[in-house]
Design a protein around this motif. Sequence first.
Motif, PDB file in Angstrom:
ATOM      1  N   PHE A 168       0.824  -1.321   0.080  1.00 10.15           N
ATOM      2  CA  PHE A 168      -0.025   0.222   0.097  1.00 10.15           C
ATOM      3  C   PHE A 168       0.928   1.476  -0.096  1.00 10.15           C
ATOM      4  N   SER A 169       2.129   1.168   0.462  1.00 11.21           N
ATOM      5  CA  SER A 169       3.071   2.249   0.604  1.00 11.21           C
ATOM      6  C   SER A 169       4.257   2.066  -0.376  1.00 11.21           C
ATOM      7  N   LEU A 170       4.349   0.964  -0.881  1.00  7.08           N
ATOM      8  CA  LEU A 170       5.580   0.321  -1.392  1.00  7.08           C
ATOM      9  C   LEU A 170       5.858   0.654  -3.090  1.00  7.08           C
ATOM     10  N   GLU A 171       4.438   0.642  -3.677  1.00  8.72           N
ATOM     11  CA  GLU A 171       4.476   0.613  -5.006  1.00  8.72           C
ATOM     12  C   GLU A 171       5.665   1.632  -5.739  1.00  8.72           C
ATOM     13  N   SER A 172       5.277   2.830  -5.388  1.00 13.61           N
ATOM     14  CA  SER A 172       6.088   3.955  -5.928  1.00 13.61           C
ATOM     15  C   SER A 172       7.569   3.726  -5.640  1.00 13.61           C
ATOM     16  N   ALA A 173       7.903   3.248  -4.372  1.00  9.99           N
ATOM     17  CA  ALA A 173       9.270   3.170  -4.011  1.00  9.99           C
ATOM     18  C   ALA A 173      10.063   2.129  -4.778  1.00  9.99           C
ATOM     19  N   ILE A 174       9.195   0.939  -5.014  1.00 12.85           N
ATOM     20  CA  ILE A 174       9.672  -0.468  -6.001  1.00 12.85           C
ATOM     21  C   ILE A 174       9.849   0.390  -7.459  1.00 12.85           C
ATOM     22  N   ALA A 175       8.932   1.223  -7.801  1.00 11.44           N
ATOM     23  CA  ALA A 175       9.174   1.535  -9.346  1.00 11.44           C
ATOM     24  C   ALA A 175      10.352   2.504  -9.282  1.00 11.44           C
ATOM     25  N   GLN A 176      10.689   3.318  -8.378  1.00 16.51           N
ATOM     26  CA  GLN A 176      11.840   4.089  -8.351  1.00 16.51           C
ATOM     27  C   GLN A 176      12.983   3.314  -8.185  1.00 16.51           C
ATOM     28  N   LEU A 177      12.989   2.351  -7.376  1.00 13.96           N
ATOM     29  CA  LEU A 177      14.199   1.458  -7.124  1.00 13.96           C
ATOM     30  C   LEU A 177      14.498   0.814  -8.303  1.00 13.96           C
ATOM     31  N   GLU A 178      13.850   0.230  -9.001  1.00 14.53           N
ATOM     32  CA  GLU A 178      13.863  -0.626 -10.264  1.00 14.53           C
ATOM     33  C   GLU A 178      14.488   0.359 -11.277  1.00 14.53           C
ATOM     34  N   ALA A 179      13.774   1.300 -11.600  1.00 11.16           N
ATOM     35  CA  ALA A 179      14.230   2.359 -12.596  1.00 11.16           C
ATOM     36  C   ALA A 179      15.607   2.871 -12.253  1.00 11.16           C
ATOM     37  N   SER A 180      16.173   2.611 -11.004  1.00 13.20           N
ATOM     38  CA  SER A 180      17.645   2.954 -10.577  1.00 13.20           C
ATOM     39  C   SER A 180      18.389   1.716 -10.876  1.00 13.20           C
ATOM     40  N   GLY A 181      18.078   0.664 -11.458  1.00 14.33           N
ATOM     41  CA  GLY A 181      18.566  -0.684 -11.573  1.00 14.33           C
ATOM     42  C   GLY A 181      18.937  -1.565 -10.310  1.00 14.33           C
ATOM     43  N   VAL A 182      18.068  -1.263  -9.275  1.00 12.91           N
ATOM     44  CA  VAL A 182      17.977  -2.083  -7.899  1.00 12.91           C
ATOM     45  C   VAL A 182      17.120  -3.190  -7.968  1.00 12.91           C
ATOM     46  N   THR A 183      17.470  -4.429  -7.504  1.00 11.74           N
ATOM     47  CA  THR A 183      16.639  -5.421  -7.896  1.00 11.74           C
ATOM     48  C   THR A 183      15.841  -5.812  -6.579  1.00 11.74           C
ATOM     49  N   VAL A 184      14.614  -5.797  -6.558  1.00  6.10           N
ATOM     50  CA  VAL A 184      13.629  -5.764  -5.379  1.00  6.10           C
ATOM     51  C   VAL A 184      12.981  -7.304  -5.494  1.00  6.10           C
ATOM     52  N   PHE A 185      12.938  -8.028  -4.409  1.00  3.33           N
ATOM     53  CA  PHE A 185      12.320  -9.156  -4.275  1.00  3.33           C
ATOM     54  C   PHE A 185      11.209  -9.016  -3.481  1.00  3.33           C
ATOM     55  N   VAL A 186       9.851  -8.998  -3.793  1.00  4.72           N
ATOM     56  CA  VAL A 186       8.656  -8.988  -2.783  1.00  4.72           C
ATOM     57  C   VAL A 186       8.313 -10.220  -2.321  1.00  4.72           C
ATOM     58  N   VAL A 187       8.093 -10.288  -1.085  1.00  9.82           N
ATOM     59  CA  VAL A 187       7.728 -11.595  -0.380  1.00  9.82           C
ATOM     60  C   VAL A 187       6.561 -11.590   0.183  1.00  9.82           C
ATOM     61  N   ASN A 188       5.851 -12.564   0.039  1.00  7.95           N
ATOM     62  CA  ASN A 188       4.248 -12.637   0.382  1.00  7.95           C
ATOM     63  C   ASN A 188       4.355 -12.991   2.064  1.00  7.95           C
ATOM     64  N   ASN A 189       2.913 -12.703   2.335  1.00 10.09           N
ATOM     65  CA  ASN A 189       2.818 -13.211   3.738  1.00 10.09           C
ATOM     66  C   ASN A 189       2.588 -14.434   4.180  1.00 10.09           C
ATOM     67  N   ALA A 190       3.148 -15.068   5.096  1.00  8.29           N
ATOM     68  CA  ALA A 190       3.030 -16.512   5.562  1.00  8.29           C
ATOM     69  C   ALA A 190       1.855 -16.540   6.485  1.00  8.29           C
ATOM     70  N   GLU A 191       1.108 -17.534   6.042  1.00 10.46           N
ATOM     71  CA  GLU A 191      -0.180 -17.698   6.941  1.00 10.46           C
ATOM     72  C   GLU A 191      -0.052 -18.828   7.759  1.00 10.46           C
TER      73      GLU A 191
END
Length: 317
Positions: free
Chosen positions: A132-155
């Motif tokens: 909810f607060s990370l989408e913009s940050a991820i887009a900026q990071l990826e645009a800067s060439g940073v690899t981002v791995f988004v992990v899921n919620n463990a239930e």
Amino acid sequence: MKKFWQLAASATLALSMLVACGTEKETETQQKEGAVVVEENNETAFPVTAVDALGNEITLEEAPDRIVSLTPSNTEILFGLGLDEEIVGVNDNDNYPEQVADKTRVGGIEYNVETIVSLQPDIVFAHESSMFSLESAIAQLEASGVTVFVVNNAENFEETYDTIEVVGTLTGKEDEAEEVISSIQAKLADIEAKLEGVEPKTAFMVVGGAPNIYVVGQNTFMNEMLKFIHVENAVKEDGWPMYSPEQFLAANPDSIIFTYEGDDETIKNNPAFANMTAVQNNALTVVDANTTSRQGPRIADGVESIAKAIYPEVFND
């Protein structure tokens, strides 16, 4: 609700893992979420490809030397795998282990993209619960060439083990991941043995008690902890519903567990709840919010703390 957002921020990603082994190069593409495809040569497990919570295939050519974690649970896993030197950035709310005090803070709910980029990470471990607060940050990071791995919620526990395994694979720490998992399983087995034949009880887990009462519901990781120790959750709704005083009083469980200091006094000192079974029996206990909500190496500690609170007669030291 007091500190309630930390429940979401502490959740880590659970992913299924597949490692292709053999002296001959073999590749089997797994398109489902969480699959890991390993292209293995004769000397190393790299490169590796994992599918994250967003369905993106993330490939690492070699084990990362610089890692940023945006989630306390991820941070605990990374430290548990022995990646002390590789971790260069952590969440503002990280407080375990003590080595996090020496790491650069990159934000809590909102993240400082410039700081993350300046750390030159080989990979950033994010988490789905903060999207909810990370989408913009991820887009900026990826645009800067940073690899981002988004992990899921463990239930549940199995999904937590999967998370530890995939983080271990992505960081070249497969053996260490198995050791962490084995340690968790051994402690859980010990807890389970102590509870054999115990008479089940009912309980509330309160994650916010003033001014509104927020509780742990069904289909949550904390509810899995309750089920493991033969406790029936008095809350039948999913997620983390808000309960009115009338609902809270009507449920009347044997025990009430709190994850934040002071919430127990709020309930104990409210005359409206004086006739509740748990209040009359003084069965109100505060447990550590971190070990009971972070899906990482300390989940067995969290389970044990709840078990001791609800079954003191079994865990009488």
